[in-house]
Design a protein around this motif. Structure first.
Motif, PDB file in Angstrom:
ATOM      1  N   ILE A 284      58.826 -54.182  19.318  1.00  0.00           N
ATOM      2  CA  ILE A 284      57.548 -54.051  20.148  1.00  0.00           C
ATOM      3  C   ILE A 284      56.530 -54.938  20.206  1.00  0.00           C
ATOM      4  N   GLN A 289      54.888 -54.171  25.200  1.00  0.00           N
ATOM      5  CA  GLN A 289      54.347 -52.878  25.024  1.00  0.00           C
ATOM      6  C   GLN A 289      53.654 -52.246  26.428  1.00  0.00           C
ATOM      7  N   ILE A 292      55.786 -49.309  28.092  1.00  0.00           N
ATOM      8  CA  ILE A 292      55.601 -48.051  27.514  1.00  0.00           C
ATOM      9  C   ILE A 292      54.700 -47.001  28.065  1.00  0.00           C
ATOM     10  N   VAL A 305      56.684 -52.246  15.186  1.00  0.00           N
ATOM     11  CA  VAL A 305      55.550 -52.451  16.234  1.00  0.00           C
ATOM     12  C   VAL A 305      54.797 -53.596  15.710  1.00  0.00           C
ATOM     13  N   ALA A 309      50.519 -55.719  19.355  1.00  0.00           N
ATOM     14  CA  ALA A 309      51.034 -54.856  20.042  1.00  0.00           C
ATOM     15  C   ALA A 309      50.264 -53.237  19.781  1.00  0.00           C
ATOM     16  N   GLU A 310      50.255 -53.008  18.498  1.00  0.00           N
ATOM     17  CA  GLU A 310      49.729 -51.565  18.079  1.00  0.00           C
ATOM     18  C   GLU A 310      48.207 -51.482  18.515  1.00  0.00           C
ATOM     19  N   LEU A 313      48.406 -50.774  22.262  1.00  0.00           N
ATOM     20  CA  LEU A 313      48.787 -49.473  22.496  1.00  0.00           C
ATOM     21  C   LEU A 313      47.605 -48.533  22.261  1.00  0.00           C
TER      22      LEU A 313
END
Length: 398
Positions: A284, A289, A292, A305, A309-310, A313
């Motif tokens: 990811i 991302q 999602i 991840v 990206a985290e 998110l």
């Protein structure tokens, strides 16, 4: 006096070149505790030293997170091995044996290893024997009170079969599933009707799917090497598990008429509440991302991840439960069994795993709420608290 600050650089990093094929292999020992480190061996095309170093640091964290001063199992240091080769290639087994021969001094003295991505424990054991090793975990034997009894207990545990799947293949997924259930409990979300999509139906993904389905959750999508299998009304998890090959690919003849075949990346965007990446690292990124819509991502794989990206998110309200906690159950089960905290019994193993993982996930999420941080930052904070405790008792061994 022991330094209160853990070193940041790995203790050992090395790259090996196979003289037959030119394939590369890596070993990173992040740190030692009592002179020993723990971490599996993976085989995948494109495996890099940087990847292995990240995994080794993650193993240091996993070991520290499971430190229980009252338990018989005392955490080890973190390490990891990796081979840049397709495990399905004809030359893969020979490369594995030669890698283990080259790493034999490390495995004999201070690196305990086992299965990871692309390799099964049976294959590692076979190759280790061919490489002249007593065991892939023999470095830990001097730390045991009764080596013969411990080895017999672990062998007996590996022989336990639960509904057609070995106990050793189930405990990790049991821990991942419990992580999902704790998150749902804290959010007061009922299990029934909660939808799950998984990337990977191998050892970790398959076991996770089984435990979640049996808890009442609805597995609506599973991705394997051939693509994504989806059904918004729920897949027949047991049928899919029975139709897997050694690499987690599902024989499509086992699908029901209402099951759909979608592209491989479709698991990310299906209508699900929970995503479980249980296959490869870096799955990811900052781009995908955006697809999602799930509320939780639960990292059954290692490093699936990416950090950017985290961050994106988190801004969107998606919670990532980190790999260093979520998938730590397999490694802990090995040592709980070997050191004698639990016996060679499935019910005892599942109960101990659930209890330990539930306490750890709950602590991490509570810390994240208190500190106003992400679960990963909270896990790192818990590790930062525990490493000096281990260092005070055993030293850094640097």
């Amino acid at each position: 006096m022991t330094s209160p600050t853990p070193p940041t650089a790995p203790l050992t990093e090395l790259t090996w070149t196979d003289h037959v094929t030119g394939r590369k292999g890596h070993l990173v020992i992040d740190r030692l505790v009592r002179g020993v480190s723990s971490g599996g061996l993976r085989m995948r095309p494109g495996c890099t030293l940087e990847e292995v170093a990240g995994l080794a640091r993650g193993m240091t964290m996993k070991e520290a997170l499971h430190y229980n001063p009252k338990g018989r199992y005392i955490p080890l240091g973190g390490a990891k091995g990796g081979i840049d080769c397709d495990p399905r290639a004809p030359e893969a087994y020979g490369v594995l044996v030669r890698y283990l021969k080259a790493m034999r001094p490390y495995i004999e003295s201070f690196w305990t290893t086992g299965e990871d991505l692309g390799l099964t424990q049976d294959l590692v054991d076979k190759a280790a024997a061919e490489a002249g090793l007593v065991s892939s975990i023999q470095a830990v034997y001097p730390l045991l009170d009764d080596e013969d009894a411990a080895r017999e207990r672990l062998a007996a545990a590996f022989a336990v079969d639960v509904d057609g799947i070995g106990l050793d293949e189930l405990v990790g997924g049991c821990g991942v599933a419990e992580s999902v259930l704790v998150a749902l409990d804290r959010a007061e979300v009922p299990y029934a009707g909660t939808r799950v999509a998984l990337q990977g139906l191998g050892t970790m993904g398959g076991a996770t799917a089984r435990f979640l389905a049996r808890a009442g959750l609805k597995v609506v999508a599973v991705a394997d090497l051939q693509g994504t299998i989806a059904n918004p009304d729920g897949l027949d998890v047991e049928a899919l598990l029975g139709a897997r090959d050694a690499y987690g690919s599902v024989e499509r003849s086992a699908l029901r008429p209402q099951d759909r075949e979608l592209p491989g990346g479709a698991w990310l965007s299906v209508d699900a509440d929970v995503l479980v990446p249980a296959a490869v690292s870096y799955a990811i990124d900052a781009t995908n991302q955006e697809e999602i819509t799930a509320r939780w991502i639960v990292e059954a794989a290692n490093m699936p991840v990416l950090a950017d990206a985290e961050e994106l998110l988190a801004r969107r309200g998606v919670t990532v439960l980190p790999d260093v906690v979520v998938n730590s159950g397999t490694n802990a089960w090995w040592w709980w069994t070997l050191f004698g905290d639990i016996g060679a019994d499935a019910d005892e193993a599942f109960a101990y795993t659930r209890r330990s993982m539930r306490a750890l996930i709950d602590q991490m999420l509570a810390r994240a709420e208190t500190d106003g941080t992400t679960p990963r930052a909270a896990a790192h904070a818990i590790v930062a608290d525990r490493l000096p405790v281990l260092a005070e008792r055993f030293g850094w061994y640097r």
